[in-house]
Design an enzyme around this catalytic site. Structure first.
Site, mmCIF file in Angstrom:
data_model
loop_
_atom_site.group_PDB
_atom_site.id
_atom_site.type_symbol
_atom_site.label_atom_id
_atom_site.label_comp_id
_atom_site.label_asym_id
_atom_site.label_seq_id
_atom_site.Cartn_x
_atom_site.Cartn_y
_atom_site.Cartn_z
ATOM 1 N N SER A 1 0.835 -1.201 0.000
ATOM 2 C CA SER A 1 0.000 0.000 0.000
ATOM 3 C C SER A 1 0.877 1.262 0.000
ATOM 4 O O SER A 1 1.778 1.381 -0.839
ATOM 5 C CB SER A 1 -0.932 -0.054 1.215
ATOM 6 N N ASP B 1 -8.925 -6.563 -4.448
ATOM 7 C CA ASP B 1 -8.513 -5.265 -3.916
ATOM 8 C C ASP B 1 -9.011 -4.178 -4.858
ATOM 9 O O ASP B 1 -8.543 -4.064 -5.981
ATOM 10 C CB ASP B 1 -6.984 -5.230 -3.804
ATOM 11 N N HIS C 1 -8.154 -5.158 -0.091
ATOM 12 C CA HIS C 1 -6.843 -4.534 0.128
ATOM 13 C C HIS C 1 -6.138 -5.121 1.342
ATOM 14 O O HIS C 1 -4.913 -5.257 1.362
ATOM 15 C CB HIS C 1 -7.036 -3.023 0.286
#
Lengths: 198, 380
Positions: free
Chosen positions: B156, B322, B355
């Site tokens: 991320s 995601d 995610h």
């Protein structure tokens, strides 16, 4: 490590230091060989998770990408050679993949099984059923090989699309050459290795 | 007697380093002095070529593996991947994990006391960028005797730092592992961050960021920010299978305010828990760093050109469900690396968790990470 026989032939057609894309690279044997012996920077495309893992473990650049989806992410003329072994017959649109190979690379190298081999003809001719063999073990409804063709068919496609056949090597299923299959390839050759360009 | 699993790094103690030389920031200001808090796992080898930097995501921190005490309930946030014999094997690697500047877990941040005023920085703390973080991490590397990282790894926002490392310090990083990330945020992504920021800044207890002076925290706003963020970290499928339309009581209440669905209760709990442990200004700062990240902007938006100088080999991984950092965003990065003729591998991991998957021990993901890390050469 000894290289698979067809890959051994293919690697001889690839120039040292060149940029190679391998469509359906499997466990990355060819790319590893080319990297270690010919200073080739290569990438493989693969969708089988196990095979991708093996590529990663061996330091082969591998991209999880389905060949049946577009190859638009590869720029025109961005590779010297684009290789595809034993996958043409499993493509939804083999002609598009072939066109893409020669859009992306200066040269393409392909191998595929010959459906006009005498054993296939014999099987179909005598049994009236789709050939099943040790080499092509699937039945018609579950085979990944949805677009079988013959050497003649392939060469016809190349002519229609103005694709030059630079080299053709016809071998048996253990990738040995014999004078017989050289004499009458479409009947006696089991696998062909083609080198093509525009 | 050890009470920890054999593949745990066990008890760890955070360390800190104080930097007196000002750090020039992208915003034009300079920060000095400042402190970074970090943990290390494993040993730096004699050749100093086995160091791995772990970059944390929005709400992460330095405590990535092991336990601070035998009583600690949960290990560090990435304990699934860091430890002896694990994907990032501390028998081979010297792993460094820090709390980024601007954080609220010990490194200098908005809640730290400013030497100029003797009060918390609050709103006066400078806005930081991913690039600023990478420069501060490079200084930490100098302190630790790490000239070149064997790998910089992050998911991320952490993946953005790994990528920025490859761009900013090409000779100081051999491998870049960028997980569930993107070369820049999309408008939708920035929009979610803006909702989170609005939730915080419109909380009456926010006081323009100087809430510490008033002895309050904008708890409500931070809770809302986390709730909306949390939704984007999960997939529709994972929320569906976890909560469905389950009710907390037997039937509907027919009122407008009570917590009726399980998913409401879960989100409120997550939000409340988070608002008690995270600093609102840090949250604002982290989301800004995400929004600002766009290394290609300096090259007219040409990402391939931006990556032309990198020397690191890169592993990019994404997760099928995601949608906050979708596989397509990872592929933008992969395509730019291809166009720049850089060494890159890409995996799209089948995972239902959205995610959040990058923090979870998904077998194929762990195996790939492990396979990649294990073949990184280090001196014995």
């Amino acid at each position: 490590m000894s290289l698979r026989a067809d890959l051994e032939i293919i690697q001889q057609w690839i120039k040292p230091g060149s940029h190679v894309l391998d469509l359906g690279c499997g466990e990355g044997e060819l790319l590893r060989h080319l990297r270690d012996h010919k200073q080739v920077q290569g990438y493989g495309l693969e969708i089988d998770p196990e095979k991708i893992s093996t590529c990663i473990r061996h330091g082969v650049n591998v991209l999880e990408q389905n060949l049946d989806k577009e190859l638009n992410n590869f720029e025109d003329n961005s590779f010297d050679t684009v290789v595809m072994t034993q996958s043409l017959q499993a493509m939804h649109y083999p002609d598009r993949v072939l066109e893409d190979m020669l859009r992306i690379g200066h040269e393409g190298i392909l191998t595929f099984p010959n459906f006009a081999h005498w054993r296939c003809r014999w099987y179909l001719g005598t049994k009236g059923r789709m050939p099943v063999s040790e080499f092509m073990p699937y039945t018609w409804y579950n085979t990944p090989n949805i677009h079988f063709c013959t050497f003649k068919d392939f060469e016809q496609l190349c002519r229609e699309r103005n694709i030059k056949v630079l080299d053709r090597l016809v071998v048996d299923q253990t990738h040995q050459r014999s004078w017989l299959s050289g004499l009458w390839p479409n009947l006696l050759g089991e696998v062909a290795i083609y080198r093509v360009s525009r | 007697m050890s009470t920890f699993a054999a593949d745990s790094v066990g008890l760890v103690t955070p360390q800190r380093h104080s930097f007196s030389e000002p750090l020039q920031l992208a915003c034009g200001k300079a920060l000095a002095p400042y402190e970074l808090v970090y943990e290390t796992y494993g040993q730096l080898n004699a050749a100093a070529d086995n160091a791995v930097l772990i970059c944390h995501a929005l709400s992460g921190h330095h405590h990535a593996a092991g336990y601070h005490s035998a009583e600690e309930r949960k290990p560090g946030w990435w304990d699934a991947c860091i430890g002896p014999g694990k994907a990032i094997d501390t028998n081979r690697f010297y792993v460094v994990s820090l709390n980024n500047l601007g954080g609220c877990h010990g490194s200098t941040g908005p809640s730290s006391i400013s030497p100029d005023t003797g009060k918390a920085y609050g709103a006066s703390f400078p806005v930081l960028t991913v690039e600023d973080w990478v420069h501060s991490q490079a200084r930490l590397a100098d302190v630790l005797g790490v000239q070149q990282w064997a790998a910089v790894v992050g998911g991320s926002l952490g993946g953005m730092q790994a990528l920025q490392w490859a761009i900013s310090y090409p000779e100081r990083i051999r491998h870049c592992v960028a997980i569930a990330t993107a070369p820049k945020l999309s408008a939708q992504n920035i929009a979610f961050n803006e909702v989170a920021r609005q939730a915080i800044t419109t909380d009456p207890d926010f006081h323009h960021g100087d809430y510490a002076a008033f002895g309050v925290i904008p708890k409500r706003g931070l809770m809302l920010a986390r709730m909306v963020g949390h939704i984007t970290y999960l997939s529709d499928d994972s929320m569906g299978s976890k909560f469905g339309r389950e009710l907390r009581s037997e039937q509907l209440n027919y009122d407008l305010t009570s917590v009726e669905f399980e998913v409401e209760s879960y989100l409120r709990y997550q939000g409340q828990e988070f608002s008690g442990r995270f600093d609102a200004n840090t949250y604002l700062l982290m989301t800004k760093a995400l929004d600002y990240f766009d290394p290609a902007a300096a090259h007219g938006g040409d990402l391939a050109k931006t990556l032309a100088g990198i020397q690191a080999q890169t592993l990019v991984m994404s997760f099928t469900t995601d949608w906050r950092f979708s596989p397509a965003r990872s592929y933008e990065l992969v395509n730019a690396l291809l166009a720049a003729k850089k060494q890159v591998s890409y995996l799209e991991i089948e995972a239902a968790q959205g995610h959040d998957a990058f923090l979870l021990p998904i077998p194929r993901y762990i195996e790939a990470l492990s396979g990649y890390m294990n073949r990184i050469e280090v001196a014995s």
